[in-house]
Design an enzyme around this catalytic site. Structure first.
Site, PDB file in Angstrom:
ATOM      1  N   GLU A  57      10.350  15.569  16.159  1.00 48.94           N
ATOM      2  CA  GLU A  57      10.821  15.481  14.906  1.00 48.94           C
ATOM      3  C   GLU A  57      10.110  16.676  14.046  1.00 48.94           C
ATOM      4  OE1 GLU A  57       9.272  12.096  12.988  1.00 48.94           O
ATOM      5  OE2 GLU A  57      11.311  11.991  11.756  1.00 48.94           O
ATOM      6  N   CYS A  73      13.546  10.664   7.266  1.00 54.21           N
ATOM      7  CA  CYS A  73      13.837   9.975   8.444  1.00 54.21           C
ATOM      8  C   CYS A  73      15.204  10.259   9.181  1.00 54.21           C
ATOM      9  CB  CYS A  73      13.422   8.662   8.623  1.00 54.21           C
ATOM     10  SG  CYS A  73      14.326   7.538   7.519  1.00 54.21           S
ATOM     11  N   LYS A 121       1.113  -1.056  -0.131  1.00 53.89           N
ATOM     12  CA  LYS A 121      -0.076  -0.011  -0.167  1.00 53.89           C
ATOM     13  C   LYS A 121       0.833   1.414   0.088  1.00 53.89           C
ATOM     14  CE  LYS A 121      -1.710   2.393   3.596  1.00 53.89           C
ATOM     15  NZ  LYS A 121      -1.739   3.600   3.068  1.00 53.89           N
ATOM     16  N   THR A 133       2.287   6.105  14.317  1.00 54.51           N
ATOM     17  CA  THR A 133       1.375   4.904  13.700  1.00 54.51           C
ATOM     18  C   THR A 133       1.903   3.669  13.755  1.00 54.51           C
ATOM     19  OG1 THR A 133       1.148   6.625  11.990  1.00 54.51           O
ATOM     20  CG2 THR A 133       0.336   4.396  11.242  1.00 54.51           C
ATOM     21  N   GLY A 136       6.953   4.623   8.396  1.00 56.99           N
ATOM     22  CA  GLY A 136       6.269   5.968   8.678  1.00 56.99           C
ATOM     23  C   GLY A 136       6.517   6.305  10.059  1.00 56.99           C
ATOM     24  N   GLU A 153      10.078   0.918  10.681  1.00 62.66           N
ATOM     25  CA  GLU A 153      11.009   1.942  10.378  1.00 62.66           C
ATOM     26  C   GLU A 153      10.474   3.090  10.529  1.00 62.66           C
ATOM     27  OE1 GLU A 153      14.008   1.274   9.941  1.00 62.66           O
ATOM     28  OE2 GLU A 153      14.311  -0.772   9.362  1.00 62.66           O
TER      29      GLU A 153
HETATM   30  P1  NAD Z   1       2.413   7.931   8.667  1.00 61.30           P
HETATM   31  O1  NAD Z   1       2.827   7.135   9.853  1.00 61.30           O
HETATM   32  O2  NAD Z   1       1.446   8.804   9.048  1.00 61.30           O
HETATM   33  O3  NAD Z   1       1.902   7.028   7.439  1.00 61.30           O
HETATM   34  C1  NAD Z   1       2.642   6.115   6.878  1.00 61.30           C
HETATM   35  C2  NAD Z   1       1.798   5.076   6.213  1.00 61.30           C
HETATM   36  O4  NAD Z   1       1.002   4.382   7.106  1.00 61.30           O
HETATM   37  C3  NAD Z   1       0.950   5.702   4.873  1.00 61.30           C
HETATM   38  O5  NAD Z   1       0.870   4.708   4.026  1.00 61.30           O
HETATM   39  C4  NAD Z   1      -0.557   5.762   5.692  1.00 61.30           C
HETATM   40  O6  NAD Z   1      -1.396   5.673   4.712  1.00 61.30           O
HETATM   41  C5  NAD Z   1      -0.340   4.378   6.618  1.00 61.30           C
HETATM   42  N1  NAD Z   1      -1.099   4.472   7.880  1.00 61.30           N
HETATM   43  C6  NAD Z   1      -1.769   5.449   8.489  1.00 61.30           C
HETATM   44  N2  NAD Z   1      -2.396   5.070   9.653  1.00 61.30           N
HETATM   45  C7  NAD Z   1      -2.126   3.658   9.794  1.00 61.30           C
HETATM   46  C8  NAD Z   1      -2.715   2.740  10.643  1.00 61.30           C
HETATM   47  N3  NAD Z   1      -3.385   3.125  11.721  1.00 61.30           N
HETATM   48  N4  NAD Z   1      -2.146   1.591  10.498  1.00 61.30           N
HETATM   49  C9  NAD Z   1      -1.747   1.222   9.362  1.00 61.30           C
HETATM   50  N5  NAD Z   1      -1.283   2.204   8.343  1.00 61.30           N
HETATM   51  C10 NAD Z   1      -1.520   3.404   8.599  1.00 61.30           C
HETATM   52  O7  NAD Z   1       3.653   8.369   8.346  1.00 61.30           O
HETATM   53  P2  NAD Z   1       4.195   9.657   7.138  1.00 61.30           P
HETATM   54  O8  NAD Z   1       3.358  10.836   7.686  1.00 61.30           O
HETATM   55  O9  NAD Z   1       3.582   9.081   5.755  1.00 61.30           O
HETATM   56  O10 NAD Z   1       5.777   9.675   7.193  1.00 61.30           O
HETATM   57  C11 NAD Z   1       6.495  10.515   7.784  1.00 61.30           C
HETATM   58  C12 NAD Z   1       7.142   9.705   8.978  1.00 61.30           C
HETATM   59  O11 NAD Z   1       7.663   8.532   8.478  1.00 61.30           O
HETATM   60  C13 NAD Z   1       8.150  10.599   9.731  1.00 61.30           C
HETATM   61  O12 NAD Z   1       8.066  10.017  11.146  1.00 61.30           O
HETATM   62  C14 NAD Z   1       9.469   9.682   9.264  1.00 61.30           C
HETATM   63  O13 NAD Z   1      10.540   9.910  10.057  1.00 61.30           O
HETATM   64  C15 NAD Z   1       8.947   8.497   9.207  1.00 61.30           C
HETATM   65  N6  NAD Z   1       9.851   7.716   8.154  1.00 61.30           N
HETATM   66  C16 NAD Z   1      10.753   6.734   8.643  1.00 61.30           C
HETATM   67  C17 NAD Z   1      11.627   6.092   7.749  1.00 61.30           C
HETATM   68  C18 NAD Z   1      12.461   5.007   8.404  1.00 61.30           C
HETATM   69  O14 NAD Z   1      12.936   4.317   7.412  1.00 61.30           O
HETATM   70  N7  NAD Z   1      12.816   5.065   9.449  1.00 61.30           N
HETATM   71  C19 NAD Z   1      11.759   6.433   6.250  1.00 61.30           C
HETATM   72  C20 NAD Z   1      10.771   7.280   5.990  1.00 61.30           C
HETATM   73  C21 NAD Z   1       9.750   8.138   7.035  1.00 61.30           C
END
Ligand code: NAD
Length: 475
Positions: free
Chosen positions: A374, A276, A169, A224, A220, A242
């Protein structure tokens, strides 16, 4: 009418009929629509993945590797189109979008060379015991919006190489380049092995709670990630998370100020800070603080913020409205508290697009929100420190533990500091480099498990130990 993209279920490209708008963050225009999938599409995708698993798990790894190499080649061959699409949905400047597309193709090609050999535990007169690696099963992959192509590929490659099948997804904010790749490779991957469906944030929980999915790989936010872990715990799905980071960079007094200023700038502002592992807190030794902060501020003046599709743009908009408002809120908080701005601080809300000017803060306190949280945006707090021990203690005073960096004229000293940081990745005199063969694993609340490299691949497998009793030959 805007272009409507297809999802991939059981080898077929489909347009289920309900749609989500995709917006260009540079101008807030709707540029495309993608399917708004729900339980029915998810159930079909999972059923297809389950059926395909029966045969895919037994396909020799060389054949699975060849499929991944075809995916890599398709991305590379269509890099120019994908790069433009990525800029239009994500906002990042063309050069950085090209970097992500080529980087994803290269990462896939490199990781396709990994293998899963059996290991011998005992080979004696009485027993032969070996550990083999068997694929976990059907994997649900959930991807964020900052590096949508790299993260999607980073989930697809180890899943397919290990013999798992997948339902992926993309983020509802940035699904286009991924869906285009899926269109390009639909005929290269056996039906059901890779299914890609789009939907709103409500689709994520349906995936993490689906009874016929065996593992979740999620990238993400930490908030979440905790929900994902809780949901996956109901039937003990395997998980790889991650998550977020609040990475500290420590600049030692012997660092070369002129050289480091530009590198530090980009360690924070690449992808408008939406990485991230971006440097989100910069600790500079007091002996060089004034000179280095002035050099960073001077460098920032020559950097153009704007539409990533325009020539000369080096920092694009924030990807979406919610994150844009969050970053503006952090800047407002800094203003309300009277923190000093070296660069930026003002912003023009009348311009369409989610633009935040480059913002650099001068020595805000440790409990400032911009330091403690962050930011995930183009805001860089510079802080002064007196002793290395103090810098290490401040860097480690975080629930996050993703990455960090040490900048110094003496790499050996840099390594000593690096070894004291409580993070999964530490760079000495460089930043943002991830190797396809090294584990990328967040410590503390930055993650669970690892991606990349052999360790990342093993997360898609169970160990299975087969022990055969040997009878001693009777003389
Ligand atoms: P997010 O957690 O809002 O969303 C990530 C994904 O999860 C999206 O596809 C979203 O639709 C889905 N999602 C939302 N709610 C959910 C739920 N309850 N259950 C399952 N899936 C759900 O994150 P974002 O805003 O898209 O990304 C930003 C964050 O991601 C930042 O905190 C960043 O640091 C982190 N990030 C981490 C890495 C890493 O490798 N450590 C890499 C990139 C981003």
């Amino acid at each position: 009418m805007v272009q409507q993209y297809s999802v991939l279920i059981n080898g077929k490209l489909e347009k289920p009929g309900k749609w989500i708008d995709v917006v260009n963050p540079a101008n807030e225009q709707v540029i495309a629509q993608v399917p708004d999938c729900g339980q029915e599409e998810l159930d079909r995708a999972v059923a297809a993945a389950r059926a395909a698993f029966k045969t895919w798990k037994n396909v020799p790894i060389e054949e699975r590797r060849a499929v991944i190499q075809k995916i890599s080649a398709a991305i590379k061959a269509n890099a120019d189109e994908l790069m433009r699409l990525l800029t239009s949905e994500q906002g990042k400047p063309h050069a950085q979008a090209a970097g992500e597309i080529h980087g994803a193709a290269a990462m896939a090609a490199a990781q396709s060379t990994l293998s899963l050999e059996d290991e011998i535990n005992e080979d004696s007169d009485t027993r032969l015991s070996r550990t083999r690696r068997v694929p976990v099963g059907v994997v649900g992959g959930i991807v964020p919006w900052n590096f949508p192509v790299m993260m999607a590929v980073q989930k697809i490659v180890p899943a397919l190489l290990s013999g798992c099948t997948m339902v992926l997804k993309p983020s509802p904010f940035t699904p286009l380049a991924t869906l285009r790749i899926v269109e390009l490779i639909a005929d290269e991957v056996p039906a059901g092995v890779l299914n890609v469906i789009t939907g709103g944030d409500d689709l994520g929980p349906l995936i993490t709670s689906h009874p016929d999915i065996d593992k979740i790989t999620f990238t993400g936010s930490t908030a979440t990630g905790k929900r994902v872990m809780e949901s996956a715990s109901k039937d003990l799905k395997r998980i790889t998370l991650e998550l977020g980071g609040n990475d500290a960079s420590i600049v030692l007094p012997d660092a070369d100020v002129k050289k480091v200023a530009e590198q530090l700038f980009w360690s924070s502002f690449t992808n408008a800070g939406q990485i991230c592992v971006a440097a989100k807190r910069i600790y500079i030794h007091e002996d060089i603080y004034d000179e280095l902060s002035a050099a960073i501020a001077e460098y920032a003046k020559g950097v153009k913020v704007g539409d990533g599709a325009e020539q000369g743009t080096a920092v694009g908009p924030i990807q979406n409205k919610k994150q844009y408002e969050r970053v503006l809120d952090l800047i407002q908080d800094a203003k309300d508290n009277g923190y000093k701005f070296l660069v930026g601080g003002d912003h023009d809300p009348s311009i369409p697009g989610y633009y935040v000017p480059i913002t650099i803060l001068d020595n805000p306190p440790e409990d400032a929100r911009i330091v403690a949280e962050e930011q995930f945006g183009p805001v860089m707090p510079l802080m002064k420190f007196s002793t290395v021990e103090e810098a290490i203690q401040r860097a480690n005073a975080s629930d996050y533990g993703l990455a960090g960096a040490v900048w110094t004229g003496n790499p050996e000293e840099g390594v000593k500091v690096a070894e004291q940081l409580e993070t999964g990745t530490v760079w000495v005199n460089e930043y943002l480099h991830l190797s396809p063969f090294a584990p990328f694993a967040g410590h503390k609340q930055s993650g669970f498990g690892a991606e990349y490299g052999k360790e990342g691949l093993l997360e898609f497998t169970y160990p299975q130990v087969i022990t055969v009793k040997r009878e001693k030959a009777v003389a």
